[in-house]
Design a protein around this motif. Sequence first.
Motif, PDB file in Angstrom:
ATOM      1  N   CYS A 118       0.860  -1.186   0.000  1.00 48.89           N
ATOM      2  CA  CYS A 118       0.000   0.000   0.000  1.00 48.89           C
ATOM      3  C   CYS A 118       0.894   1.234   0.000  1.00 48.89           C
ATOM      4  N   LEU A 119       0.699   2.099  -0.985  1.00 48.54           N
ATOM      5  CA  LEU A 119       1.569   3.271  -1.109  1.00 48.54           C
ATOM      6  C   LEU A 119       1.084   4.448  -0.263  1.00 48.54           C
ATOM      7  N   SER A 120       0.002   4.272   0.494  1.00 47.80           N
ATOM      8  CA  SER A 120      -0.423   5.311   1.426  1.00 47.80           C
ATOM      9  C   SER A 120       0.149   5.088   2.818  1.00 47.80           C
ATOM     10  N   CYS A 121       0.296   3.819   3.238  1.00 45.52           N
ATOM     11  CA  CYS A 121       0.674   3.568   4.625  1.00 45.52           C
ATOM     12  C   CYS A 121       1.760   2.521   4.800  1.00 45.52           C
ATOM     13  N   HIS A 147     -10.497  -2.019   0.968  1.00 48.18           N
ATOM     14  CA  HIS A 147     -11.891  -1.877   1.408  1.00 48.18           C
ATOM     15  C   HIS A 147     -11.966  -1.374   2.851  1.00 48.18           C
ATOM     16  N   ALA A 148     -10.995  -1.753   3.668  1.00 49.25           N
ATOM     17  CA  ALA A 148     -11.016  -1.342   5.065  1.00 49.25           C
ATOM     18  C   ALA A 148     -10.545   0.100   5.243  1.00 49.25           C
ATOM     19  N   THR A 149      -9.622   0.554   4.396  1.00 46.70           N
ATOM     20  CA  THR A 149      -8.964   1.839   4.644  1.00 46.70           C
ATOM     21  C   THR A 149      -9.245   2.889   3.579  1.00 46.70           C
ATOM     22  N   GLN A 150      -9.698   2.450   2.394  1.00 42.44           N
ATOM     23  CA  GLN A 150      -9.853   3.336   1.235  1.00 42.44           C
ATOM     24  C   GLN A 150      -8.520   3.878   0.739  1.00 42.44           C
ATOM     25  N   HIS A 151      -7.409   3.245   1.113  1.00 41.43           N
ATOM     26  CA  HIS A 151      -6.126   3.615   0.515  1.00 41.43           C
ATOM     27  C   HIS A 151      -6.118   3.104  -0.926  1.00 41.43           C
ATOM     28  N   PRO A 152      -6.057   3.996  -1.918  1.00 41.76           N
ATOM     29  CA  PRO A 152      -6.402   3.587  -3.275  1.00 41.76           C
ATOM     30  C   PRO A 152      -5.312   2.871  -4.066  1.00 41.76           C
ATOM     31  N   ILE A 153      -4.046   3.096  -3.739  1.00 35.06           N
ATOM     32  CA  ILE A 153      -3.005   2.670  -4.672  1.00 35.06           C
ATOM     33  C   ILE A 153      -2.049   1.677  -4.029  1.00 35.06           C
ATOM     34  N   MET A 154      -1.827   0.587  -4.725  1.00 33.78           N
ATOM     35  CA  MET A 154      -0.826  -0.378  -4.282  1.00 33.78           C
ATOM     36  C   MET A 154       0.193  -0.569  -5.384  1.00 33.78           C
ATOM     37  N   CYS A 209      -4.542   1.214  -9.139  1.00 31.59           N
ATOM     38  CA  CYS A 209      -5.475   2.036  -8.378  1.00 31.59           C
ATOM     39  C   CYS A 209      -6.797   1.291  -8.275  1.00 31.59           C
ATOM     40  N   TYR A 210      -7.225   0.985  -7.046  1.00 31.00           N
ATOM     41  CA  TYR A 210      -8.454   0.222  -6.834  1.00 31.00           C
ATOM     42  C   TYR A 210      -9.689   1.028  -7.200  1.00 31.00           C
ATOM     43  N   ILE A 211      -9.602   2.343  -7.096  1.00 30.69           N
ATOM     44  CA  ILE A 211     -10.775   3.167  -7.358  1.00 30.69           C
ATOM     45  C   ILE A 211     -10.970   3.358  -8.860  1.00 30.69           C
ATOM     46  N   ASP A 212      -9.910   3.758  -9.551  1.00 34.68           N
ATOM     47  CA  ASP A 212     -10.009   3.973 -10.995  1.00 34.68           C
ATOM     48  C   ASP A 212      -9.873   2.677 -11.785  1.00 34.68           C
TER      49      ASP A 212
END
Length: 87
Positions: A36-39, A58-65, A77-80
């Motif tokens: 996870c590139l956010s945390c 899904h738990a954190t909404q951190h979008p990018i891995m 990107c999980y969202i896009d």
Amino acid sequence: MKGCTHTNQIQNVEPHTRGCEECLRSGDSWVHLRLCLSCGHVGCCDSSKNKHATKHFHATQHPIMKSLEPGDDWGWCYIDEVELEFV
Ligand SMILES: [Zn+2]
Ligand SMILES: [Zn+2]
Ligand SMILES: [Zn+2]
């Protein structure tokens, strides 16, 4: 092809663990690792039975891995739902 609008959420993270955090705790195995590139959370891919990287989104909404496999320089990107390149 649409782009990703979440790259501003990418942080300069270090992987927390050498394996999937949840699988290490439960003693499970995984196929590939995703960072996870956010945390800095390390989770297992969707080919692994536990799919912890997707569950982390899904738990954190951190979008990018990003793939943690040696030689891999792609992310997702999980969202896009677009592939990202890190060079
Ligand atoms: Zn995005
Ligand atoms: Zn896992
Ligand atoms: Zn995260």
